[in-house]
Write an enzyme that holds these catalytic residues in place. Structure first.
Site, PDB file in Angstrom:
ATOM      1  N   ARG A 175       0.883  -1.179   0.000  1.00 17.50           N
ATOM      2  CA  ARG A 175       0.000   0.000   0.000  1.00 17.50           C
ATOM      3  C   ARG A 175       0.914   1.220   0.000  1.00 17.50           C
ATOM      4  O   ARG A 175       1.668   1.432   0.957  1.00 17.50           O
ATOM      5  CB  ARG A 175      -0.912  -0.002   1.222  1.00 17.50           C
ATOM      6  CG  ARG A 175      -1.607   1.330   1.449  1.00 17.50           C
ATOM      7  CD  ARG A 175      -2.718   1.256   2.473  1.00 17.50           C
ATOM      8  NE  ARG A 175      -3.862   0.532   1.951  1.00 17.50           N
ATOM      9  CZ  ARG A 175      -5.091   0.575   2.482  1.00 17.50           C
ATOM     10  NH1 ARG A 175      -5.328   1.304   3.550  1.00 17.50           N
ATOM     11  NH2 ARG A 175      -6.087  -0.109   1.946  1.00 17.50           N
ATOM     12  N   HIS A 206      -7.375   0.843  -6.464  1.00 21.11           N
ATOM     13  CA  HIS A 206      -7.568  -0.037  -5.306  1.00 21.11           C
ATOM     14  C   HIS A 206      -8.218  -1.335  -5.827  1.00 21.11           C
ATOM     15  O   HIS A 206      -9.392  -1.612  -5.566  1.00 21.11           O
ATOM     16  CB  HIS A 206      -8.459   0.650  -4.265  1.00 21.11           C
ATOM     17  CG  HIS A 206      -8.396   0.042  -2.894  1.00 21.11           C
ATOM     18  ND1 HIS A 206      -7.634  -1.073  -2.598  1.00 21.11           N
ATOM     19  CD2 HIS A 206      -9.013   0.393  -1.725  1.00 21.11           C
ATOM     20  CE1 HIS A 206      -7.786  -1.364  -1.314  1.00 21.11           C
ATOM     21  NE2 HIS A 206      -8.615  -0.502  -0.764  1.00 21.11           N
ATOM     22  N   GLN A 227     -10.069  -3.920  -3.561  1.00 16.96           N
ATOM     23  CA  GLN A 227     -11.378  -3.431  -3.112  1.00 16.96           C
ATOM     24  C   GLN A 227     -12.445  -3.709  -4.177  1.00 16.96           C
ATOM     25  O   GLN A 227     -13.528  -4.215  -3.880  1.00 16.96           O
ATOM     26  CB  GLN A 227     -11.285  -1.921  -2.844  1.00 16.96           C
ATOM     27  CG  GLN A 227     -12.585  -1.315  -2.353  1.00 16.96           C
ATOM     28  CD  GLN A 227     -12.956  -1.808  -0.966  1.00 16.96           C
ATOM     29  OE1 GLN A 227     -12.155  -1.756  -0.059  1.00 16.96           O
ATOM     30  NE2 GLN A 227     -14.169  -2.291  -0.795  1.00 16.96           N
ATOM     31  N   ASP A 276     -17.671   6.849  -1.119  1.00 19.93           N
ATOM     32  CA  ASP A 276     -16.337   6.743  -0.502  1.00 19.93           C
ATOM     33  C   ASP A 276     -16.017   8.100   0.129  1.00 19.93           C
ATOM     34  O   ASP A 276     -16.706   9.101  -0.130  1.00 19.93           O
ATOM     35  CB  ASP A 276     -15.278   6.353  -1.564  1.00 19.93           C
ATOM     36  CG  ASP A 276     -13.886   6.110  -0.949  1.00 19.93           C
ATOM     37  OD1 ASP A 276     -13.808   5.942   0.289  1.00 19.93           O
ATOM     38  OD2 ASP A 276     -12.891   6.103  -1.702  1.00 19.93           O
ATOM     39  N   CYS A 289     -16.524   1.481   0.637  1.00 21.81           N
ATOM     40  CA  CYS A 289     -15.341   0.644   0.873  1.00 21.81           C
ATOM     41  C   CYS A 289     -14.872   0.705   2.329  1.00 21.81           C
ATOM     42  O   CYS A 289     -14.201  -0.210   2.791  1.00 21.81           O
ATOM     43  CB  CYS A 289     -14.211   1.053  -0.063  1.00 21.81           C
ATOM     44  SG  CYS A 289     -13.769   2.791   0.098  1.00 21.81           S
ATOM     45  N   ARG A 306     -13.345  -8.820   1.188  1.00 25.26           N
ATOM     46  CA  ARG A 306     -11.957  -8.421   0.920  1.00 25.26           C
ATOM     47  C   ARG A 306     -11.043  -9.640   1.009  1.00 25.26           C
ATOM     48  O   ARG A 306     -10.193  -9.859   0.147  1.00 25.26           O
ATOM     49  CB  ARG A 306     -11.506  -7.340   1.925  1.00 25.26           C
ATOM     50  CG  ARG A 306     -12.154  -5.973   1.737  1.00 25.26           C
ATOM     51  CD  ARG A 306     -11.809  -5.368   0.396  1.00 25.26           C
ATOM     52  NE  ARG A 306     -10.380  -5.320   0.209  1.00 25.26           N
ATOM     53  CZ  ARG A 306      -9.583  -4.362   0.673  1.00 25.26           C
ATOM     54  NH1 ARG A 306     -10.096  -3.330   1.322  1.00 25.26           N
ATOM     55  NH2 ARG A 306      -8.279  -4.393   0.453  1.00 25.26           N
TER      56      ARG A 306
HETATM   57  N1   CP Z   1     -11.264  -0.381   2.371  1.00 26.98           N
HETATM   58  C1   CP Z   1      -9.999  -0.390   2.818  1.00 26.98           C
HETATM   59  O1   CP Z   1      -9.043  -0.537   2.067  1.00 26.98           O
HETATM   60  O2   CP Z   1      -9.882  -0.253   4.173  1.00 26.98           O
HETATM   61  P1   CP Z   1      -8.504  -0.025   4.940  1.00 26.98           P
HETATM   62  O3   CP Z   1      -7.985   1.329   4.530  1.00 26.98           O
HETATM   63  O4   CP Z   1      -8.879  -0.057   6.398  1.00 26.98           O
HETATM   64  O5   CP Z   1      -7.556  -1.107   4.582  1.00 26.98           O
HETATM   65  N1  NVA Z   2     -10.204   6.571  -1.357  1.00 25.37           N
HETATM   66  C1  NVA Z   2      -9.827   6.132  -0.037  1.00 25.37           C
HETATM   67  C2  NVA Z   2     -10.011   4.657   0.075  1.00 25.37           C
HETATM   68  C3  NVA Z   2      -9.702   4.093   1.433  1.00 25.37           C
HETATM   69  C4  NVA Z   2      -9.846   2.607   1.484  1.00 25.37           C
HETATM   70  C5  NVA Z   2      -8.392   6.512   0.247  1.00 25.37           C
HETATM   71  O1  NVA Z   2      -7.542   6.366  -0.641  1.00 25.37           O
HETATM   72  O2  NVA Z   2      -8.116   6.972   1.350  1.00 25.37           O
END
Ligand code: CP
Ligand code: NVA
Length: 303
Positions: free
Chosen positions: A101, A128, A131, A222, A261, A289
């Site tokens: 990440r 993502h 997701q 989101d 999400c 997930r």
């Molecule tokens: N939806 C998602 O990716 O959650 P986290 O940021 O908690 O991993």
């Molecule tokens: N769009 C959000 C998604 C979190 C899972 C972010 O990038 O923070």
């Protein structure tokens, strides 16, 4: 040759459908997949916070018989200590796969080039994919199909929107992307999704008007401010408030289900009461997930 999972944008529709089927099979018959990663170790490197992704990967890898090492790049201050290519090449000396990440998609591309083991995108600034796979698995289970459904995304055009567009286009889901002006999705990714959509018979439209969500099967929300975006909420709240996903919008559009999400900000992008209502698919998305990711791991790393 090793394969990475950075975007899904280069996948064929048939392969995407097969991966969705695999995710459902793994969810239904986990015992059959208990040794897929036996003797294998995965490093999960996180430059940003996570609840769902971190825990679902760690538990999921354990369920596949593998072992995960969590590398907290935030606390460990790994960023800047050495080049991304050297981090990835070192990790590949010991690990059979890398989950990452990161702030910049470019870091993932460098990881993928430098590591001779599969690299999986656990969220970056523009995608993502894990997701989106979980989200379409959720719709698949809910409706018994994805093809022909209509998903309306309402809010900020971001990494989640991009992956929903790509994976939805591959799986046959019509999409309406509704954002405030100046918060649209990346035009190149929209064009890429349109190109796929033309081959799969999918309609994708963009609008600034929430009324365009009328007739959608599901509304997706989101956060208005993604991780790494330091804009103060006060600077964008008035712009985004008309795009709040709430009971009135559900009623007006006739949508049966709502998705998010998470992490969700109650009574900002979505009302708390809607999250807790019968039309909420949020916890199924969270649960899925793990199953989606286990399908990805099985596909990339399974013997
Ligand atoms: N939806 C998602 O990716 O959650 P986290 O940021 O908690 O991993
Ligand atoms: N769009 C959000 C998604 C979190 C899972 C972010 O990038 O923070």
């Amino acid at each position: 040759m090793k394969q990475d999972l950075l975007t899904f944008a280069d996948w064929a529709p048939e392969d995407m459908a097969q991966l969705l089927e695999l995710a459902q099979t793994i969810k239904q018959s986990p015992g059959r997949y208990a040794n897929v990663l036996a003797g294998k170790s995965i490093v999960a490197l996180f430059e940003k916070p996570s609840l769902r992704t971190r825990v679902s990967f760690e538990i999921g890898i354990h369920k596949l018989g593998g072992h995960m090492v969590y590398l907290d790049s935030q606390a460990g201050k790994l960023a800047g200590r050495e080049d991304a290519v050297d981090v990835a090449a070192n990790l590949a000396c010991w690990a059979d796969g890398i989950v990452a990440r990161v702030f910049s998609h470019n870091t993932l591309q460098q990881f993928a080039e430098a590591a001779h083991v599969p690299v999986i995108n656990a969220l970056c600034d523009i995608y993502h994919p894990c997701q989106a796979l979980a989200d379409y698995l959720t719709l698949y289970e809910t409706y018994g199909k994805v093809k022909g459904l209509t998903l309306a995304y309402v809010g900020d055009g971001n990494n989640v929107t991009h992956s929903l567009l790509i994976v939805g286009a591959l799986l046959g889901c019509h999409q309406i992307v509704i954002t405030p002006p100046d918060h649209e999705v990346d035009p190149d990714i929209f064009e890429k999704a349109q190109t796929i959509a033309r081959t799969t018979g999918v309609n994708i439209v963009q609008s600034h008007d929430v009324a365009m969500a009328e007739g959608a099967d599901v509304i997706y929300a989101d956060t208005w401010l993604s991780m790494g975006d330091e804009t103060p909420l006060s600077a964008i709240k008035d712009t985004f408030m008309p795009y709040q996903v709430n009971e009135a919008l559900m009623q007006k559009t006739g949508a049966k289900y709502v998705m998010h999400c998470q992490p969700a900000h109650r009574d900002l992008e979505i009302t708390g009461t809607l999250i807790d209502s019968d039309c909420s698919l949020l916890m199924t998305q969270a649960e899925n997930r793990m199953h989606g990711q286990n399908a990805i791991l099985t596909h990339l790393l399974g013997a």
